[in-house]
Write a protein that holds these residues in place. Structure first.
Motif, PDB file in Angstrom:
ATOM      1  N   ASP A 196       0.803  -1.220   0.000  1.00 36.65           N
ATOM      2  CA  ASP A 196       0.000   0.000   0.000  1.00 36.65           C
ATOM      3  C   ASP A 196       0.841   1.279   0.000  1.00 36.65           C
ATOM      4  O   ASP A 196       0.331   2.356   0.342  1.00 36.65           O
ATOM      5  N   SER A 197       2.109   1.193  -0.384  1.00 35.97           N
ATOM      6  CA  SER A 197       2.957   2.396  -0.407  1.00 35.97           C
ATOM      7  C   SER A 197       3.971   2.379  -1.541  1.00 35.97           C
ATOM      8  O   SER A 197       5.004   3.031  -1.474  1.00 35.97           O
ATOM      9  N   SER A 198       3.687   1.618  -2.596  1.00 34.49           N
ATOM     10  CA  SER A 198       4.616   1.482  -3.713  1.00 34.49           C
ATOM     11  C   SER A 198       4.541   2.657  -4.684  1.00 34.49           C
ATOM     12  O   SER A 198       5.492   2.945  -5.396  1.00 34.49           O
ATOM     13  N   VAL A 199       3.387   3.330  -4.719  1.00 33.51           N
ATOM     14  CA  VAL A 199       3.176   4.464  -5.619  1.00 33.51           C
ATOM     15  C   VAL A 199       2.960   5.725  -4.791  1.00 33.51           C
ATOM     16  O   VAL A 199       2.199   5.719  -3.811  1.00 33.51           O
ATOM     17  N   ILE A 200       3.648   6.815  -5.180  1.00 33.16           N
ATOM     18  CA  ILE A 200       3.469   8.109  -4.527  1.00 33.16           C
ATOM     19  C   ILE A 200       2.738   9.017  -5.518  1.00 33.16           C
ATOM     20  O   ILE A 200       3.262   9.321  -6.594  1.00 33.16           O
ATOM     21  N   ALA A 201       1.533   9.427  -5.164  1.00 28.59           N
ATOM     22  CA  ALA A 201       0.710  10.263  -6.037  1.00 28.59           C
ATOM     23  C   ALA A 201       0.818  11.722  -5.607  1.00 28.59           C
ATOM     24  O   ALA A 201       0.679  12.047  -4.421  1.00 28.59           O
ATOM     25  N   LEU A 202       1.082  12.616  -6.575  1.00 28.07           N
ATOM     26  CA  LEU A 202       1.271  14.042  -6.310  1.00 28.07           C
ATOM     27  C   LEU A 202       0.240  14.855  -7.081  1.00 28.07           C
ATOM     28  O   LEU A 202       0.001  14.605  -8.269  1.00 28.07           O
ATOM     29  N   ARG A 203      -0.340  15.846  -6.417  1.00 31.69           N
ATOM     30  CA  ARG A 203      -1.301  16.730  -7.097  1.00 31.69           C
ATOM     31  C   ARG A 203      -1.010  18.189  -6.744  1.00 31.69           C
ATOM     32  O   ARG A 203      -0.713  18.521  -5.595  1.00 31.69           O
ATOM     33  N   ASP A 204      -1.115  19.033  -7.752  1.00 28.31           N
ATOM     34  CA  ASP A 204      -0.980  20.484  -7.587  1.00 28.31           C
ATOM     35  C   ASP A 204      -2.381  21.087  -7.686  1.00 28.31           C
ATOM     36  O   ASP A 204      -2.995  21.065  -8.753  1.00 28.31           O
ATOM     37  N   THR A 205      -2.904  21.655  -6.594  1.00 22.20           N
ATOM     38  CA  THR A 205      -4.295  22.141  -6.598  1.00 22.20           C
ATOM     39  C   THR A 205      -4.420  23.636  -6.862  1.00 22.20           C
ATOM     40  O   THR A 205      -5.525  24.129  -7.077  1.00 22.20           O
ATOM     41  N   ASN A 206      -3.291  24.369  -6.837  1.00 21.27           N
ATOM     42  CA  ASN A 206      -3.388  25.817  -7.049  1.00 21.27           C
ATOM     43  C   ASN A 206      -2.617  26.326  -8.260  1.00 21.27           C
ATOM     44  O   ASN A 206      -2.394  27.529  -8.420  1.00 21.27           O
ATOM     45  N   ILE A 239      -0.102  14.789  -1.364  1.00 32.56           N
ATOM     46  CA  ILE A 239       0.738  13.600  -1.541  1.00 32.56           C
ATOM     47  C   ILE A 239       0.033  12.408  -0.895  1.00 32.56           C
ATOM     48  O   ILE A 239      -0.324  12.465   0.282  1.00 32.56           O
ATOM     49  N   LYS A 240      -0.179  11.350  -1.685  1.00 32.84           N
ATOM     50  CA  LYS A 240      -0.823  10.151  -1.161  1.00 32.84           C
ATOM     51  C   LYS A 240      -0.069   8.911  -1.652  1.00 32.84           C
ATOM     52  O   LYS A 240       0.488   8.914  -2.750  1.00 32.84           O
ATOM     53  N   LEU A 241      -0.099   7.852  -0.848  1.00 29.07           N
ATOM     54  CA  LEU A 241       0.566   6.594  -1.168  1.00 29.07           C
ATOM     55  C   LEU A 241      -0.449   5.484  -1.336  1.00 29.07           C
ATOM     56  O   LEU A 241      -1.454   5.441  -0.628  1.00 29.07           O
ATOM     57  N   PHE A 242      -0.165   4.577  -2.280  1.00 27.44           N
ATOM     58  CA  PHE A 242      -1.014   3.408  -2.478  1.00 27.44           C
ATOM     59  C   PHE A 242      -0.251   2.368  -3.293  1.00 27.44           C
ATOM     60  O   PHE A 242       0.821   2.633  -3.830  1.00 27.44           O
ATOM     61  N   GLY A 243      -0.839   1.185  -3.416  1.00 29.27           N
ATOM     62  CA  GLY A 243      -0.316   0.148  -4.306  1.00 29.27           C
ATOM     63  C   GLY A 243       0.826  -0.664  -3.725  1.00 29.27           C
ATOM     64  O   GLY A 243       1.478  -0.285  -2.755  1.00 29.27           O
ATOM     65  N   GLY A 244       1.063  -1.812  -4.358  1.00 34.05           N
ATOM     66  CA  GLY A 244       2.115  -2.711  -3.930  1.00 34.05           C
ATOM     67  C   GLY A 244       1.594  -3.797  -3.019  1.00 34.05           C
ATOM     68  O   GLY A 244       0.539  -3.659  -2.399  1.00 34.05           O
ATOM     69  N   SER A 245       2.343  -4.897  -2.935  1.00 30.22           N
ATOM     70  CA  SER A 245       1.866  -6.046  -2.158  1.00 30.22           C
ATOM     71  C   SER A 245       2.815  -6.484  -1.066  1.00 30.22           C
ATOM     72  O   SER A 245       2.521  -7.420  -0.327  1.00 30.22           O
ATOM     73  N   GLY A 246       3.974  -5.827  -0.944  1.00 31.42           N
ATOM     74  CA  GLY A 246       4.926  -6.235   0.078  1.00 31.42           C
ATOM     75  C   GLY A 246       6.165  -5.373   0.029  1.00 31.42           C
ATOM     76  O   GLY A 246       6.294  -4.487  -0.816  1.00 31.42           O
ATOM     77  N   ARG A 247       7.087  -5.613   0.933  1.00 32.49           N
ATOM     78  CA  ARG A 247       8.289  -4.800   1.009  1.00 32.49           C
ATOM     79  C   ARG A 247       9.125  -4.913  -0.262  1.00 32.49           C
ATOM     80  O   ARG A 247       9.324  -5.998  -0.796  1.00 32.49           O
ATOM     81  N   GLU A 248       9.602  -3.759  -0.748  1.00 29.96           N
ATOM     82  CA  GLU A 248      10.448  -3.715  -1.937  1.00 29.96           C
ATOM     83  C   GLU A 248      11.842  -3.248  -1.556  1.00 29.96           C
ATOM     84  O   GLU A 248      12.031  -2.584  -0.538  1.00 29.96           O
ATOM     85  N   ARG A 249      12.820  -3.590  -2.395  1.00 33.81           N
ATOM     86  CA  ARG A 249      14.212  -3.351  -2.037  1.00 33.81           C
ATOM     87  C   ARG A 249      14.952  -2.484  -3.061  1.00 33.81           C
ATOM     88  O   ARG A 249      16.074  -2.759  -3.425  1.00 33.81           O
ATOM     89  N   GLY A 250      14.301  -1.433  -3.515  1.00 33.12           N
ATOM     90  CA  GLY A 250      15.008  -0.418  -4.279  1.00 33.12           C
ATOM     91  C   GLY A 250      15.039  -0.597  -5.773  1.00 33.12           C
ATOM     92  O   GLY A 250      15.578   0.249  -6.485  1.00 33.12           O
ATOM     93  N   TYR A 251      14.485  -1.696  -6.317  1.00 38.46           N
ATOM     94  CA  TYR A 251      14.587  -1.933  -7.753  1.00 38.46           C
ATOM     95  C   TYR A 251      13.253  -1.862  -8.476  1.00 38.46           C
ATOM     96  O   TYR A 251      13.170  -2.180  -9.654  1.00 38.46           O
ATOM     97  N   GLY A 252      12.183  -1.471  -7.784  1.00 37.76           N
ATOM     98  CA  GLY A 252      10.950  -1.199  -8.503  1.00 37.76           C
ATOM     99  C   GLY A 252      11.204  -0.057  -9.471  1.00 37.76           C
ATOM    100  O   GLY A 252      11.720   0.988  -9.078  1.00 37.76           O
ATOM    101  N   THR A 253      10.897  -0.242 -10.724  1.00 35.14           N
ATOM    102  CA  THR A 253      11.381   0.692 -11.728  1.00 35.14           C
ATOM    103  C   THR A 253      10.284   1.362 -12.532  1.00 35.14           C
ATOM    104  O   THR A 253      10.303   2.571 -12.727  1.00 35.14           O
ATOM    105  N   ALA A 254       9.305   0.619 -12.987  1.00 33.42           N
ATOM    106  CA  ALA A 254       8.388   1.177 -13.978  1.00 33.42           C
ATOM    107  C   ALA A 254       7.291   2.016 -13.346  1.00 33.42           C
ATOM    108  O   ALA A 254       6.805   1.724 -12.255  1.00 33.42           O
ATOM    109  N   MET A 255       6.903   3.063 -14.054  1.00 34.31           N
ATOM    110  CA  MET A 255       5.702   3.830 -13.762  1.00 34.31           C
ATOM    111  C   MET A 255       5.224   4.386 -15.103  1.00 34.31           C
ATOM    112  O   MET A 255       5.854   5.268 -15.680  1.00 34.31           O
ATOM    113  N   ARG A 256       4.118   3.831 -15.605  1.00 37.48           N
ATOM    114  CA  ARG A 256       3.621   4.209 -16.924  1.00 37.48           C
ATOM    115  C   ARG A 256       2.103   4.347 -16.896  1.00 37.48           C
ATOM    116  O   ARG A 256       1.414   3.568 -16.229  1.00 37.48           O
TER     117      ARG A 256
END
Length: 573
Positions: free
Chosen positions: A64-74, A82-99
């Motif tokens: 639940d913290s693999s993705v960091i979502a950012l929004r500019d409201t002004n 800033i909100k976090l979500f996604g993922g299924s377990g602990r990661e060790r620095g090599y998660g790479t893709a975001m598309r």
């Protein structure tokens, strides 16, 4: 208020850049602002949705913290949500893709490709998380495990499976060990596989091998202009460490090339039998395969790179620009994020910038350029840890702005063009051409650019400089991701027997050092004499801020006799 951004490229609609451009050097009339100064989970790749929301791959994500979502409201360009979500377990620095692809957000951990259906207007998707691909190899984690992804125009997803080896040696990363011929790893590693982008629950067997002979790929993109896959490969390491009788420190620092490939289906990049020498401009047989002279003729038939960039620059993202905000010079061209070298000692570390390659008709139309620099903040870069920031991800916003992420602090920049697009040319690029002269980009002088270590050469330091410095660095601090620090490490100052086992027998897979995860190979050093092994271990236990007791040759010999070369140390030992 949602941050809905139109496709308008009128510079009046763009936010103001930071007075110092967020510390970056850019071509004339470009501006940059810092979207977010730092993220607790640091950052890898990133993507921008159609409404301008930014999604960053957490470097140290978890359930639940693999993705960091950012929004500019002004509309000032700065993230204020800033909100976090996604993922299924602990990661060790090599998660790479975001598309973002066809209304879905795709991202990866080391072993899994996930996706969410984006919910219009919502920063965090309301759909369920899906697993598109699982790396189900029984070996689990290994070196070159990163899972970048890209998509073509026909519903296919492309995923590399990196080689769990440096050069397919009989004994990985061991001096003098020959290469296995033919290399069995090429059957299901060392290449790129094509998958159905919309099929849930796939494993590698569901894909089609699309390209082979590629050791490690992190930078990859589909070029919609010529409808073809492109990537920049990480070249092999350790020419000096493994073959000191064949290579000088200078050759090992600048070779082999990081190869920029156009990748037609069925291509062969040549790994592990060949590397590309950007100075000689040809494929050269790897020293591990020098005994197979029948291979030499094959070098000319292999896929040749479009560009051979200098060695160890670490290409970690590739993006073909399709926007309208930037001058025409950048249209269709390729941006490459060079994360920076770790193993160029005794010369300055190199890379740490964003390059640009102009393109036309599926090939470079000019020399590569420095597009954004200033990330490291120091010159020369002696140790990797000296670099304040290391660029990692590249993405484009709906208005054509370019977004850059970096790994060390989790900083994100937005780069915009504010000048006259019709009058952009060599004059506006002149200052960036001069950036090629800094020590972190230019080819080092073989004599003048050697960095001498300070302090008295003591017993063990010569062994350290030969076999350890490339990974753990001159200051012993490692590189914050693959190679752990030596100072204060429980693995160094703790149990002697465990430390000796690690040196003699090696260590592979994820470990914890000072509460932080690392994942890479520590090669075995059983070839060292008992005296050399004791000296280098004593050196690291009494330097880098450590004050632990010495290790004797007798202690090394006792461990060697009781555990044997094959007794692999693990984090459970």
């Amino acid at each position: 208020m949602l941050s809905i951004i139109t496709a308008c490229t009128d510079k009046q609609s763009l936010p103001e850049g930071d007075p110092d451009n967020g510390g970056l050097f850019l071509p004339q009339n470009f501006e940059a602002l810092v979207v977010v100064d730092s993220l607790d989970s640091k950052a890898r790749q990133l993507a921008v949705s159609d409404n301008g929301d930014v999604y960053v791959k957490a470097r140290y994500g978890g359930k639940d913290s693999s993705v960091i979502a950012l929004r500019d409201t002004n509309q000032d360009g700065k993230a204020d949500v800033i909100k976090l979500f996604g993922g299924s377990g602990r990661e060790r620095g090599y998660g790479t893709a975001m598309r973002v692809y066809n209304g879905y957000l795709y991202f990866t951990s080391e072993l899994t490709v996930f996706r969410y259906k984006l919910t219009p207007g919502k920063l965090v998707p309301e759909s369920a998380q899906e697993v598109i691909l699982e790396d189900d190899h029984p070996h689990g984690m290994h070196e070159h495990i990163a899972k970048p992804i890209t998509f073509d125009n026909n519903g296919h997803m492309y995923v590399p499976f990196g080689a769990p080896s440096n050069s397919c040696q009989e004994s990985n990363r061991t001096p003098g060990s020959p290469g296995i011929y033919p290399c069995p790893l090429l059957e299901d590693h060392g290449g790129v596989w094509q998958f159905d982008a919309n099929k849930v629950g796939q494993t590698q067997k569901d894909g089609v091998k699309y390209a082979t002979g590629l050791r490690s790929v992190v930078a990859m993109d589909w070029n919609t202009d010529d409808n073809n896959l492109y990537l920049v490969q990480h070249g092999r390491d350790d020419l000096l460490r493994l073959w000191s009788e064949k290579y000088s420190p200078w050759e090992s620092a600048v070779l082999p090339a990081e190869e920029f490939f156009r990748v037609p289906k069925g291509m062969d990049g040549g790994w592990p039998y060949f590397y590309y020498d950007q100075i000689k401009k040809k494929k050269v047989i790897n020293p591990e395969y020098a005994g197979h002279q029948d291979l030499v003729a094959k070098g000319d038939s292999l896929e040749q790179p479009l560009i051979g960039f200098p060695g160890h620059w670490a290409p970690n993202d590739l993006f073909f620009y399709t926007g309208d905000q930037f001058p025409d010079h950048y249209k269709k061209g390729a941006f490459i994020a060079f994360h920076g070298s770790t193993n160029r000692a005794p010369y300055p570390q190199s890379g740490y910038f964003i390059a640009f390659v102009p393109f036309e008709n599926g090939k470079p139309s000019g020399e590569w350029e420095v597009f954004a620099d200033g990330f490291a903040k120091v010159d020369p870069i002696v140790n990797v840890s000296d670099a304040i920031y290391r660029p990692m991800g590249i993405a484009m916003g709906p208005d054509g702005s370019l977004y850059i992420s970096e790994t060390e602090k989790g900083k994100v920049w937005r780069i915009m063009y504010k000048g006259d697009k019709q009058n952009f040319g060599k004059e506006q690029l002149a200052s960036m051409e001069k950036r090629k002269l800094v020590s972190s980009i230019r080819t080092p002088d073989e004599q003048k650019d050697i960095i001498k270590a300070s302090g008295l050469i003591v017993a063990g330091q010569k062994v350290f400089d030969t076999y350890c410095i490339a990974c753990h660095q001159q200051n012993g601090r490692g590189d914050s991701q693959r190679f752990p620090p030596l100072g204060g490490s429980e693995w160094v100052v703790g149990d002697k027997e465990r430390l000796i086992k690690v040196l003699l027998n090696g260590l592979e897979g994820p470990i914890e050092v000072k509460g932080k995860p690392y994942n890479n190979l520590m090669p075995q050093h059983s070839f060292l004499s008992n005296e050399d092994a004791a000296n280098v271990l004593t050196f690291i236990r009494k330097n880098f801020g450590n004050k632990a007791s010495a290790i004797t040759p007798e202690e090394v010999n006792n461990v060697r006799k009781t555990s044997g070369k094959g007794a692999v140390a693990t984090s459970e030992n």
